[in-house]
Design a protein around this motif. Sequence first.
Motif, PDB file in Angstrom:
ATOM      1  N   PRO A   1       0.645  -1.429   0.365  1.00 61.94           N
ATOM      2  CA  PRO A   1      -0.231   0.166  -0.331  1.00 61.94           C
ATOM      3  C   PRO A   1       0.527   1.288  -0.126  1.00 61.94           C
ATOM      4  CG  PRO A   1      -0.027  -0.713   2.498  1.00 61.94           C
ATOM      5  CD  PRO A   1       0.747  -1.907   1.156  1.00 61.94           C
ATOM      6  N   VAL A   2       1.856   1.581   0.725  1.00 60.45           N
ATOM      7  CA  VAL A   2       3.159   2.489   0.242  1.00 60.45           C
ATOM      8  C   VAL A   2       3.090   3.232  -1.071  1.00 60.45           C
ATOM      9  CG1 VAL A   2       4.823   3.415   1.703  1.00 60.45           C
ATOM     10  CG2 VAL A   2       3.137   2.491   2.668  1.00 60.45           C
ATOM     11  N   GLY A   3       3.999   1.555  -1.697  1.00 62.01           N
ATOM     12  CA  GLY A   3       3.913   1.976  -3.179  1.00 62.01           C
ATOM     13  C   GLY A   3       3.007   2.112  -3.782  1.00 62.01           C
ATOM     14  N   ASN A   4       2.017   1.679  -3.723  1.00 64.12           N
ATOM     15  CA  ASN A   4       0.415   2.018  -4.315  1.00 64.12           C
ATOM     16  C   ASN A   4       0.564   3.435  -4.094  1.00 64.12           C
ATOM     17  OD1 ASN A   4      -1.716   1.904  -5.977  1.00 64.12           O
ATOM     18  ND2 ASN A   4      -2.333   0.938  -4.548  1.00 64.12           N
ATOM     19  N   THR A   5       0.182   3.855  -2.873  1.00 61.25           N
ATOM     20  CA  THR A   5       0.282   5.491  -2.203  1.00 61.25           C
ATOM     21  C   THR A   5       1.507   6.135  -2.911  1.00 61.25           C
ATOM     22  OG1 THR A   5      -0.713   4.776  -0.070  1.00 61.25           O
ATOM     23  CG2 THR A   5      -0.147   7.185  -0.849  1.00 61.25           C
ATOM     24  N   LEU A   6       2.547   5.796  -3.275  1.00 61.43           N
ATOM     25  CA  LEU A   6       3.198   6.823  -3.773  1.00 61.43           C
ATOM     26  C   LEU A   6       3.528   6.945  -5.564  1.00 61.43           C
ATOM     27  CD1 LEU A   6       7.150   5.561  -1.904  1.00 61.43           C
ATOM     28  CD2 LEU A   6       5.944   7.432  -1.878  1.00 61.43           C
ATOM     29  N   SER A   7       2.857   5.941  -6.082  1.00 63.74           N
ATOM     30  CA  SER A   7       2.919   5.254  -7.407  1.00 63.74           C
ATOM     31  C   SER A   7       1.361   6.829  -7.910  1.00 63.74           C
ATOM     32  CB  SER A   7       2.234   4.050  -7.826  1.00 63.74           C
ATOM     33  OG  SER A   7       1.502   3.720  -9.229  1.00 63.74           O
ATOM     34  N   THR A   8      -0.058   6.545  -6.622  1.00 64.48           N
ATOM     35  CA  THR A   8      -0.794   7.970  -7.268  1.00 64.48           C
ATOM     36  C   THR A   8      -0.286   9.123  -7.125  1.00 64.48           C
ATOM     37  OG1 THR A   8      -2.065   5.658  -6.090  1.00 64.48           O
ATOM     38  CG2 THR A   8      -3.136   8.175  -6.915  1.00 64.48           C
ATOM     39  N   VAL A   9       0.118   8.874  -5.955  1.00 67.33           N
ATOM     40  CA  VAL A   9       0.824  11.121  -5.638  1.00 67.33           C
ATOM     41  C   VAL A   9       1.714  11.399  -6.728  1.00 67.33           C
ATOM     42  CG1 VAL A   9       2.709  12.047  -3.989  1.00 67.33           C
ATOM     43  CG2 VAL A   9       0.761  10.109  -3.344  1.00 67.33           C
ATOM     44  N   SER A  10       2.203  10.287  -6.823  1.00 68.71           N
ATOM     45  CA  SER A  10       3.333  10.708  -8.375  1.00 68.71           C
ATOM     46  C   SER A  10       2.229  11.321  -9.138  1.00 68.71           C
ATOM     47  CB  SER A  10       4.549   9.113  -8.533  1.00 68.71           C
ATOM     48  OG  SER A  10       3.726   8.774  -9.275  1.00 68.71           O
ATOM     49  N   PHE A  11       1.520  10.397  -9.613  1.00 69.31           N
ATOM     50  CA  PHE A  11       0.850  10.966 -10.830  1.00 69.31           C
ATOM     51  C   PHE A  11       0.164  11.590 -10.721  1.00 69.31           C
ATOM     52  CE2 PHE A  11       2.466   6.571 -12.310  1.00 69.31           C
ATOM     53  CZ  PHE A  11       2.334   7.253 -14.105  1.00 69.31           C
ATOM     54  N   LEU A  12      -0.578  11.330  -9.246  1.00 65.32           N
ATOM     55  CA  LEU A  12      -2.093  12.662  -9.409  1.00 65.32           C
ATOM     56  C   LEU A  12      -0.409  14.231  -9.280  1.00 65.32           C
ATOM     57  CD1 LEU A  12      -4.615  13.641  -7.795  1.00 65.32           C
ATOM     58  CD2 LEU A  12      -3.246  13.456  -5.556  1.00 65.32           C
ATOM     59  N   ALA A  13       0.100  14.113  -8.926  1.00 59.32           N
ATOM     60  CA  ALA A  13       0.933  15.493  -8.921  1.00 59.32           C
ATOM     61  C   ALA A  13       1.565  15.915 -10.629  1.00 59.32           C
ATOM     62  CB  ALA A  13       2.086  15.323  -8.293  1.00 59.32           C
ATOM     63  N   ILE A  14       1.742  15.105 -11.804  1.00 54.08           N
ATOM     64  CA  ILE A  14       1.788  15.348 -13.114  1.00 54.08           C
ATOM     65  C   ILE A  14       0.755  15.664 -13.670  1.00 54.08           C
ATOM     66  CG2 ILE A  14       4.386  14.365 -12.475  1.00 54.08           C
ATOM     67  CD1 ILE A  14       2.566  11.868 -14.226  1.00 54.08           C
ATOM     68  N   SER A  15      -0.580  14.876 -13.001  1.00 51.97           N
ATOM     69  CA  SER A  15      -1.870  15.000 -14.019  1.00 51.97           C
ATOM     70  C   SER A  15      -1.990  16.209 -13.973  1.00 51.97           C
ATOM     71  CB  SER A  15      -2.985  13.840 -13.110  1.00 51.97           C
ATOM     72  OG  SER A  15      -3.318  14.303 -11.584  1.00 51.97           O
ATOM     73  N   GLN A  16      -1.400  17.203 -13.204  1.00 55.59           N
ATOM     74  CA  GLN A  16      -2.098  18.691 -13.100  1.00 55.59           C
ATOM     75  C   GLN A  16      -0.833  19.439 -14.444  1.00 55.59           C
ATOM     76  OE1 GLN A  16      -4.311  19.580 -10.420  1.00 55.59           O
ATOM     77  NE2 GLN A  16      -3.754  17.051 -10.147  1.00 55.59           N
ATOM     78  N   LEU A  17      -0.549  18.339 -14.871  1.00 52.36           N
ATOM     79  CA  LEU A  17       0.239  19.444 -15.757  1.00 52.36           C
ATOM     80  C   LEU A  17      -0.438  19.356 -17.302  1.00 52.36           C
ATOM     81  CD1 LEU A  17       3.367  17.155 -16.084  1.00 52.36           C
ATOM     82  CD2 LEU A  17       3.321  19.607 -15.844  1.00 52.36           C
TER      83      LEU A  17
ATOM     84  N   ARG B   1       7.181   9.591 -17.457  1.00 57.24           N
ATOM     85  CA  ARG B   1       7.832   9.107 -17.687  1.00 57.24           C
ATOM     86  C   ARG B   1       9.048  10.227 -16.360  1.00 57.24           C
ATOM     87  NH1 ARG B   1       9.863   7.559 -22.279  1.00 57.24           N
ATOM     88  NH2 ARG B   1       8.548   8.330 -24.177  1.00 57.24           N
ATOM     89  N   VAL B   2       8.348  10.718 -15.259  1.00 56.25           N
ATOM     90  CA  VAL B   2       9.118  10.633 -14.297  1.00 56.25           C
ATOM     91  C   VAL B   2       8.927  10.012 -13.441  1.00 56.25           C
ATOM     92  CG1 VAL B   2       8.714  12.953 -12.189  1.00 56.25           C
ATOM     93  CG2 VAL B   2       8.385  13.580 -14.759  1.00 56.25           C
ATOM     94  N   PRO B   3       7.773   8.939 -12.493  1.00 53.86           N
ATOM     95  CA  PRO B   3       8.162   8.294 -12.131  1.00 53.86           C
ATOM     96  C   PRO B   3       8.338   7.323 -12.160  1.00 53.86           C
ATOM     97  CG  PRO B   3       5.602   9.343 -11.897  1.00 53.86           C
ATOM     98  CD  PRO B   3       6.545   9.963 -12.868  1.00 53.86           C
ATOM     99  N   PHE B   4       8.959   6.793 -13.018  1.00 53.73           N
ATOM    100  CA  PHE B   4       9.674   6.062 -13.819  1.00 53.73           C
ATOM    101  C   PHE B   4      11.325   6.427 -13.620  1.00 53.73           C
ATOM    102  CE2 PHE B   4       5.677   4.914 -16.242  1.00 53.73           C
ATOM    103  CZ  PHE B   4       5.701   3.406 -15.477  1.00 53.73           C
ATOM    104  N   LEU B   5      11.390   7.122 -13.478  1.00 56.13           N
ATOM    105  CA  LEU B   5      12.803   7.837 -13.351  1.00 56.13           C
ATOM    106  C   LEU B   5      13.150   8.037 -12.564  1.00 56.13           C
ATOM    107  CD1 LEU B   5      13.299  10.097 -16.616  1.00 56.13           C
ATOM    108  CD2 LEU B   5      14.050   8.115 -16.897  1.00 56.13           C
ATOM    109  N   ALA B   6      12.700   8.156 -11.483  1.00 52.61           N
ATOM    110  CA  ALA B   6      12.738   8.861  -9.421  1.00 52.61           C
ATOM    111  C   ALA B   6      12.660   7.565  -9.040  1.00 52.61           C
ATOM    112  CB  ALA B   6      11.451   9.034  -9.418  1.00 52.61           C
TER     113      ALA B   6
END
Length: 444
Positions: free
Chosen positions: A164-180, A191-196
Amino acid sequence: MGAANAREQSRTANRAGIGAFIGSTIEWFDFYIYGTASALVFDKVFFPELEGALGTLVAFATFWVGFLARPIGGIIFGHIGDRLGRKKTLVITLLLMGISTTLIGVLPGYAQIGVWAPILLVTIRMVQGIGLGGEWGGSVLIASEHAPKGKSILYGAFAQQGSPVGNTLSTVSFLAISQLPDEAFLGWGWRVPFLASALLVLVGLFIRMRVTESPAMANLIEHKKVAKLPVWEVVRSHPSLLALGIGACTIGLSATYFKSTFALSWATSHLGFDKSSFLTIILVANITQIIVQPFGAVIATKMRSWSRAVTVMLLPEVVLLPLMFVLISTENYGLAMFGVAIATIPHCLYYAALAGMLASRFPAHVRYTGISLCYQMCGTLLGGTTPIVGQFLLNLSGSITAVIAYAIFQVVLTLGCMLLLLRRPNYDERAGAGQAPRAEAVPA
């Protein structure tokens, strides 16, 4: 002197638990970001010639490829882990996952290299799946086999908490970049979460190198009792354990993909939710899981009957998982958030206890291979196919009712298989030297 040894053992066990948690968090982050990207962007970047629902279905198929590869990873790294040790294996799997995830982040799309883009995506996803296939069993065992007597489920839950923590970090990362803006999101943002992942892997390696080998494995190596071919011994000597273990893992794996992959696509493609809104709903569910999940291990440890504990944890899901889909279909943001969050509670309680229960049913010399095959084959056959089957049923019937029926089937299958599994002997060798394995009666 005895007190000093006890304190040192406690520190070692805690270090193993924390190492399992952090390492599994990183690997699950790597795996989950692919699922989110397959729901939101991969159909457009890698399969632009396939429109609408068909493109989404193909993107989900590449998501499933990772699950197809996971049993291979379970066999390869289960063999290494049961013969050479848990620690060495976990270092290899972390590197494999990190490198493959980073490569996805730099992979050109269909517009740049044509058909080679989806081919390379599928290939890298296979490698990623092999890495995770070897990760889960090792993380569970490095924690649970270091655990003080009677606390193997609690320590095994350290590794489970990584999901769940990994899933949360994944969701947070895409939630942030979905604002673009959409153009930036499709061009480079995803691509940013994959490079991180590359940075996270360095942190994980530092922690894992400080963890010692598990006592059970060290004892097997010292007394030269390692299995020559663990996978063959599991298939030959424990086929029923393998079958029941696969079924017992079902809803613990698939529930997440009902929510964060299938429902995300359904809500944003067929209903009135935008990406940001539904990712926020998933984020709330993930936070709920992080908070509630450890109590599942506590419940299983405190209750004298594991069978009764499993029944108490899973039965509510028969009602709450269908309710989740009904509330999402209202297209009301608050109701959907409540539905997804409340449906998360039963399966996350169960997921916390699953690892320790499953590990206790396999003898130590084939335990890595045994639990890895159960978990990863379930992922291939049932967990990873959840978005595909769900989308197929939705396309075929035009109604969410068929998907609800499939979800109920998975809950019932899980409960039945785990109750039968718990009637088998308990091989937890830390329960006491010379004691016969203990089986448990199913509650009336």
